[in-house]
Write a protein that holds these residues in place. Structure first.
Motif, PDB file in Angstrom:
ATOM      1  N   ILE A 124       0.365  -5.540  -4.819  1.00  0.00           N
ATOM      2  CA  ILE A 124       0.238  -4.883  -3.509  1.00  0.00           C
ATOM      3  C   ILE A 124       0.587  -5.840  -2.350  1.00  0.00           C
ATOM      4  CG2 ILE A 124      -1.401  -3.731  -1.931  1.00  0.00           C
ATOM      5  CD1 ILE A 124      -2.682  -2.523  -4.559  1.00  0.00           C
ATOM      6  N   PRO A 125       0.071  -7.091  -2.359  1.00  0.00           N
ATOM      7  CA  PRO A 125       0.488  -7.995  -1.286  1.00  0.00           C
ATOM      8  C   PRO A 125       1.998  -8.287  -1.309  1.00  0.00           C
ATOM      9  CG  PRO A 125      -1.414  -8.884  -2.449  1.00  0.00           C
ATOM     10  CD  PRO A 125      -0.976  -7.676  -3.203  1.00  0.00           C
ATOM     11  N   LEU A 126       2.583  -8.294  -2.517  1.00  0.00           N
ATOM     12  CA  LEU A 126       4.034  -8.540  -2.601  1.00  0.00           C
ATOM     13  C   LEU A 126       4.800  -7.367  -1.973  1.00  0.00           C
ATOM     14  CD1 LEU A 126       6.460 -10.198  -3.600  1.00  0.00           C
ATOM     15  CD2 LEU A 126       6.161  -9.174  -5.870  1.00  0.00           C
ATOM     16  N   ILE A 127       4.366  -6.142  -2.279  1.00  0.00           N
ATOM     17  CA  ILE A 127       5.004  -4.962  -1.674  1.00  0.00           C
ATOM     18  C   ILE A 127       4.838  -5.017  -0.153  1.00  0.00           C
ATOM     19  CG2 ILE A 127       4.815  -2.431  -1.432  1.00  0.00           C
ATOM     20  CD1 ILE A 127       4.188  -2.343  -4.472  1.00  0.00           C
ATOM     21  N   ALA A 128       3.627  -5.338   0.282  1.00  0.00           N
ATOM     22  CA  ALA A 128       3.369  -5.394   1.739  1.00  0.00           C
ATOM     23  C   ALA A 128       4.245  -6.469   2.396  1.00  0.00           C
ATOM     24  CB  ALA A 128       1.886  -5.676   1.992  1.00  0.00           C
ATOM     25  N   LYS A 129       4.407  -7.595   1.704  1.00  0.00           N
ATOM     26  CA  LYS A 129       5.236  -8.669   2.265  1.00  0.00           C
ATOM     27  C   LYS A 129       6.687  -8.197   2.424  1.00  0.00           C
ATOM     28  CE  LYS A 129       5.057 -13.263   1.199  1.00  0.00           C
ATOM     29  NZ  LYS A 129       5.268 -14.509   0.432  1.00  0.00           N
ATOM     30  N   CYS A 130       7.198  -7.510   1.395  1.00  0.00           N
ATOM     31  CA  CYS A 130       8.589  -7.041   1.452  1.00  0.00           C
ATOM     32  C   CYS A 130       8.769  -6.003   2.568  1.00  0.00           C
ATOM     33  CB  CYS A 130       9.015  -6.453   0.106  1.00  0.00           C
ATOM     34  SG  CYS A 130       9.101  -7.701  -1.190  1.00  0.00           S
ATOM     35  N   ILE A 131       7.780  -5.119   2.704  1.00  0.00           N
ATOM     36  CA  ILE A 131       7.839  -4.129   3.790  1.00  0.00           C
ATOM     37  C   ILE A 131       7.916  -4.879   5.125  1.00  0.00           C
ATOM     38  CG2 ILE A 131       6.519  -2.356   5.055  1.00  0.00           C
ATOM     39  CD1 ILE A 131       5.351  -1.447   2.349  1.00  0.00           C
ATOM     40  N   GLY A 132       7.098  -5.925   5.249  1.00  0.00           N
ATOM     41  CA  GLY A 132       7.059  -6.710   6.490  1.00  0.00           C
ATOM     42  C   GLY A 132       8.410  -7.375   6.773  1.00  0.00           C
ATOM     43  N   ILE A 133       9.051  -7.887   5.734  1.00  0.00           N
ATOM     44  CA  ILE A 133      10.352  -8.562   5.931  1.00  0.00           C
ATOM     45  C   ILE A 133      11.395  -7.540   6.391  1.00  0.00           C
ATOM     46  CG2 ILE A 133      12.241  -9.803   4.785  1.00  0.00           C
ATOM     47  CD1 ILE A 133      10.088 -11.020   2.915  1.00  0.00           C
ATOM     48  N   LYS A 134      11.427  -6.399   5.667  1.00  0.00           N
ATOM     49  CA  LYS A 134      12.431  -5.388   6.059  1.00  0.00           C
ATOM     50  C   LYS A 134      12.140  -4.896   7.482  1.00  0.00           C
ATOM     51  CE  LYS A 134      15.290  -1.565   5.063  1.00  0.00           C
ATOM     52  NZ  LYS A 134      15.812  -0.570   4.154  1.00  0.00           N
ATOM     53  N   ALA A 135      10.856  -4.662   7.767  1.00  0.00           N
ATOM     54  CA  ALA A 135      10.490  -4.166   9.100  1.00  0.00           C
ATOM     55  C   ALA A 135      10.941  -5.153  10.173  1.00  0.00           C
ATOM     56  CB  ALA A 135       8.981  -3.958   9.176  1.00  0.00           C
ATOM     57  N   ASP A 136      10.719  -6.424   9.909  1.00  0.00           N
ATOM     58  CA  ASP A 136      11.074  -7.457  10.866  1.00  0.00           C
ATOM     59  C   ASP A 136      12.587  -7.443  11.148  1.00  0.00           C
ATOM     60  OD1 ASP A 136      10.054  -9.547  12.365  1.00  0.00           O
ATOM     61  OD2 ASP A 136      10.989 -11.011  11.011  1.00  0.00           O
ATOM     62  N   ILE A 137      13.362  -7.299  10.085  1.00  0.00           N
ATOM     63  CA  ILE A 137      14.818  -7.309  10.254  1.00  0.00           C
ATOM     64  C   ILE A 137      15.293  -6.048  10.983  1.00  0.00           C
ATOM     65  CG2 ILE A 137      17.028  -7.253   8.992  1.00  0.00           C
ATOM     66  CD1 ILE A 137      15.741  -9.139   6.928  1.00  0.00           C
ATOM     67  N   VAL A 138      14.765  -4.880  10.582  1.00  0.00           N
ATOM     68  CA  VAL A 138      15.261  -3.660  11.230  1.00  0.00           C
ATOM     69  C   VAL A 138      14.739  -3.523  12.672  1.00  0.00           C
ATOM     70  CG1 VAL A 138      15.678  -2.393   9.076  1.00  0.00           C
ATOM     71  CG2 VAL A 138      13.527  -2.095  10.239  1.00  0.00           C
TER      72      VAL A 138
END
Ligand SMILES: NC(=O)c1ccc[n+]([C@@H]2O[C@H](COP(=O)([O-])OP(=O)(O)OC[C@H]3O[C@@H](n4cnc5c(N)ncnc54)[C@H](O)[C@@H]3O)[C@@H](O)[C@H]2O)c1
Length: 373
Positions: free
Chosen positions: A219-233
């Motif tokens: 779950i933290p890994l999924i949340a981290k990836c969401i955060g990275i994509k969100a940051d870029i977009v």
């Protein structure tokens, strides 16, 4: 354990949740102030096969008037036919501009449902409930919606931001193992372009059994990836610049998918091979890339495609027809260093063919055993 991230977009800020068994409370939180008693659900047929009762139970605790439409599995549902069928369903059942549409499924259902929400009544409130790893970490974030046209993938669509994204890992219990590996490629992509720790965190995927992958790490890994994509977009919502870095490995991958008729290779397999090719190209262009952090994951992938069925000519031709290409040259996302992506135009055909050789070698070494039989 529930993670809540805020994603900024030109249409406002929306939350993304990640956790296990969080659908009910997250929907309640989002729809708390919503006045309508009607709710539309557009869901993948496989998800419904496993989770229909659960979904209906939750929906009926939120709204009195629920309408559910099932979308057949597979890329062919991202079509004008299913877009039109879904819009008919909404309008014939009394959808209004403020009626929420909850879209539950992988990237196919998400892209179709997002486009349905964007286009019906000039936009209905959209809630994404991604149920594959790929959809959780990638396709549900960033507002790209769309369907395919007979001349190519994702050629009809729009940018349309959801009201919320709810990544409930309870849905993953029914996800086949190959779909976990499919999504892993996009997680590793974030490792390559942004965060080196992801390579060690993603080692949980080396577990033989997906039901034994610990949720307190997933779950933290999924949340981290969401955060990275969100940051870029957030920095580049309409893909004028750095959003292109999310395509690391994808120029090669799209050509591979096309060469295999979108049939004998999955998107995730193609992206993994594409990242191996992009790594080789980056190294040949002089990047400083000690080791290859993708190596430990190679054993997870096995391919149905024979390298003998592919040719440099076809693959390069398909790369040139990629819809994201803007000029007449080949442009790639390469690494200058690990976690330091850059866009490079490459005209040296030999360098590109050397990168393809890495793919051919991998296909030869990791062929599925039934193909050899
Ligand atoms: N919008 C974007 O930014 C974006 C980004 C990346 C990919 N995409 C799109 O995403 C699509 C691929 O998405 P995907 O890999 O999620 O594929 P998918 O939606 O086809 O799902 C893969 C398979 O898993 C099944 N499934 C889904 N959830 C399940 C569950 N919980 N249990 C059991 N089975 C389940 C589906 O029925 C399907 O058979 C492509 O069309 C691609 O173009 C969009």
């Amino acid at each position: 354990m529930k993670h809540k991230l805020s994603i900024r977009s030109s249409a406002g800020t929306y939350p993304a949740f990640a956790g296990e068994h969080i659908l009910k409370e997250s929907l309640n939180e989002i729809l708390e102030d919503h006045v309508t008693d009607k709710l539309f659900i557009l869901a993948d047929e496989n998800v419904l096969r496993h989770h229909q009762e659960h979904i209906k139970h939750i929906a009926s605790s939120i709204a009195g008037d629920i309408h559910l439409i099932s979308i057949p599995r597979g890329e062919s549902s991202k079509s004008v036919k299913f877009w039109s069928r879904s819009v008919d369903f909404l309008l014939q059942n009394g959808a209004r501009r403020n009626t929420p549409l909850v879209v539950i499924g992988g990237g196919v259902t998400g892209d179709l449902g997002g486009f349905v929400a964007a286009t019906t009544l000039r936009g209905m409130p959209l809630i994404h409930v991604p149920t594959t790893i790929l959809a959780m970490v990638d396709s549900s974030i960033g507002g790209k919606t769309g369907i395919n046209h007979q001349t190519g993938k994702n050629l009809i669509g729009s940018f349309y931001q959801p009201k919320a994204v709810i990544a409930d890992t309870a849905f993953l219990r029914s996800l086949p193992r190959n779909e976990w590996i499919n999504g892993l490629s996009e997680i590793l992509k974030y490792g390559a372009i942004h965060d080196s720790e992801i390579f060690s965190e993603a080692k949980i995927f080396l577990n033989e059994r997906t039901d034994e992958i610990p949720r307190e790490k997933l779950i933290p890994l999924i949340a981290k990836c969401i955060g990275i994509k969100a940051d870029i977009v957030e920095k580049d919502e309409f893909e004028a610049g750095i959003r292109a870095f999310l395509n690391f490995g994808h120029t090669f991958a799209h050509a591979l998918e096309k060469a295999c008729n979108f049939d004998t290779i999955s998107h995730g397999e193609a992206v993994f091979l594409g990242m191996l090719a992009a790594h080789k190209l980056s190294a040949d262009l002089g990047a400083n890339l000690p080791g290859n952090d993708l190596d430990p994951f190679r054993a997870l992938y096995s391919y149905r495609v024979s390298e003998e069925s592919l040719s440099y000519n076809d693959l390069n031709k398909f790369m040139l027809s990629d819809k994201k290409r803007t000029g007449k040259h080949f442009t790639f996302v390469v690494l200058e260093k690990w976690q330091q992506p850059a866009l490079k135009t490459v005209n040296d055909q030999q360098l590109i063919n050397s990168a393809w050789n890495v793919v051919f070698e991998e296909l030869k070494n990791c062929r599925q055993t039934d193909i050899n039989a």
